[in-house]
Write a protein that holds these residues in place. Structure first.
Motif, PDB file in Angstrom:
ATOM      1  N   THR A  88       0.830  -1.197   0.000  1.00  0.00           N
ATOM      2  CA  THR A  88       0.000   0.000   0.000  1.00  0.00           C
ATOM      3  C   THR A  88       0.869   1.253   0.000  1.00  0.00           C
ATOM      4  OG1 THR A  88      -1.672  -1.189   1.277  1.00  0.00           O
ATOM      5  CG2 THR A  88      -1.889   1.195   1.153  1.00  0.00           C
ATOM      6  N   THR A  89       0.552   2.180  -0.885  1.00  0.00           N
ATOM      7  CA  THR A  89       1.323   3.429  -0.979  1.00  0.00           C
ATOM      8  C   THR A  89       0.871   4.399   0.112  1.00  0.00           C
ATOM      9  OG1 THR A  89      -0.259   4.511  -2.458  1.00  0.00           O
ATOM     10  CG2 THR A  89       1.449   3.137  -3.481  1.00  0.00           C
ATOM     11  N   LYS A  91      -0.206   7.348  -0.252  1.00  0.00           N
ATOM     12  CA  LYS A  91      -1.445   7.987  -0.696  1.00  0.00           C
ATOM     13  C   LYS A  91      -2.642   7.089  -0.413  1.00  0.00           C
ATOM     14  CE  LYS A  91      -3.784   9.904  -4.759  1.00  0.00           C
ATOM     15  NZ  LYS A  91      -3.690  10.171  -6.221  1.00  0.00           N
ATOM     16  N   GLN A  92      -2.496   5.778  -0.679  1.00  0.00           N
ATOM     17  CA  GLN A  92      -3.583   4.838  -0.405  1.00  0.00           C
ATOM     18  C   GLN A  92      -3.863   4.743   1.089  1.00  0.00           C
ATOM     19  OE1 GLN A  92      -1.740   1.523  -2.524  1.00  0.00           O
ATOM     20  NE2 GLN A  92      -3.443   1.476  -3.962  1.00  0.00           N
TER      21      GLN A  92
END
Length: 270
Positions: A88-89, A91-92
């Motif tokens: 997961t980034t 941003k996510q």
């Protein structure tokens, strides 16, 4: 073997006291401990983050009458439980955390509304007081900065849970670490607690643990040596022990049964 009933151990009570302090002081807390000793179970129990509650918040489908109990449970501790994905980034993470925090706040607002104690219109995150992030060693520097920035802007308490060493890892980020108010080590079961848990496990198999009985004492010693107080490993071991007893048509848990069950497991505790 049926899913284990939650057992309120001394470590869980210590975790509850820690979580209450973090939430009350609106600070950042770090909880660390070996894999499988019960950190996640305690966190979900504290947050009342049951499978039904998680599904309700994450899927956000049609409302059911049974959801009212979930609203009530979430309102007790006003806590969100979140596990970031491996890839997961940042941003996510920001988007997903905002989504489930907002939805949890709506659920709490719904409960308060039925009591007639809501104060003004519903605002994002209004009713959430603590965010628990599990598996936090997955977070990179940017993701940690996202959480730190969210903490600064919203004044919602934050707890980071992970493996031993995260408290040192996070110390490399002074902007985050300077805001840490509490650190808590979640420890394996002590001997007296292990005996308490094993009495429950024996009972679940329809048997009675007698620590004055030499056979039972030998079995307990074998379990203690193999698991070293690791909650998850105890569960896995008893699942295999039940299988060994059934296949061999045995009525007594002996150290041989424990060793036979242990031989079917891949065990690795750091």
């Amino acid at each position: 073997m049926a899913p284990s009933t939650f057992i309120a151990t001394k470590e869980h009570r210590r975790f509850t006291e820690f979580a209450n302090a973090v939430r009350r002081q609106r600070t950042i807390g770090i909880c660390y401990g070996q894999a499988g000793i019960g950190k996640t179970l305690s966190a979900k129990r504290y947050a009342n983050w049951s499978p039904k509650a998680a599904a309700l918040v994450e899927e956000w489908g049609r409302r059911e009458d049974s959801d009212l109990q979930i609203y009530k449970d979430l309102a007790k501790t006003r806590t969100v439980f979140f596990t970031p994905g491996v890839l997961t980034t940042p941003k996510q993470i920001k988007e997903e955390l905002s989504l489930i925090t907002n939805r949890t706040s709506i659920c709490i607002h719904q409960h308060l509304d039925t009591l007639g104690v809501t104060n003004g219109p519903m605002n994002q995150d209004k009713h959430v007081e603590l965010i628990i992030v599990d598996e936090s060693e997955r977070l990179n520097a940017t993701a940690l900065e996202v959480l730190r920035d969210r903490y600064d802007r919203n004044n919602i308490a934050l707890m980071l849970i992970g493996m031993p060493g995260i408290e040192k890892q996070f110390s490399r980020y002074p902007q985050l670490y300077s805001r840490v108010g509490f650190a808590h080590e979640y420890r394996p079961l002590a001997q007296d607690e292990l005996h308490f848990v094993l009495q429950r496990k024996w009972r679940a198999l329809g048997k009675t643990l007698d620590l004055e009985d030499f056979t039972d004492t030998q079995a307990v010693a074998a379990i203690a040596r193999i698991t070293r107080g690791n909650f998850r490993l105890i569960d896995r071991l008893f699942t295999q022990m039940q299988r060994v007893l059934k296949i061999n048509e045995l009525d007594t848990i002996t150290d041989d049964v424990v060793e036979a069950a242990r031989s079917t497991l891949v065990i690795g505790i750091s």
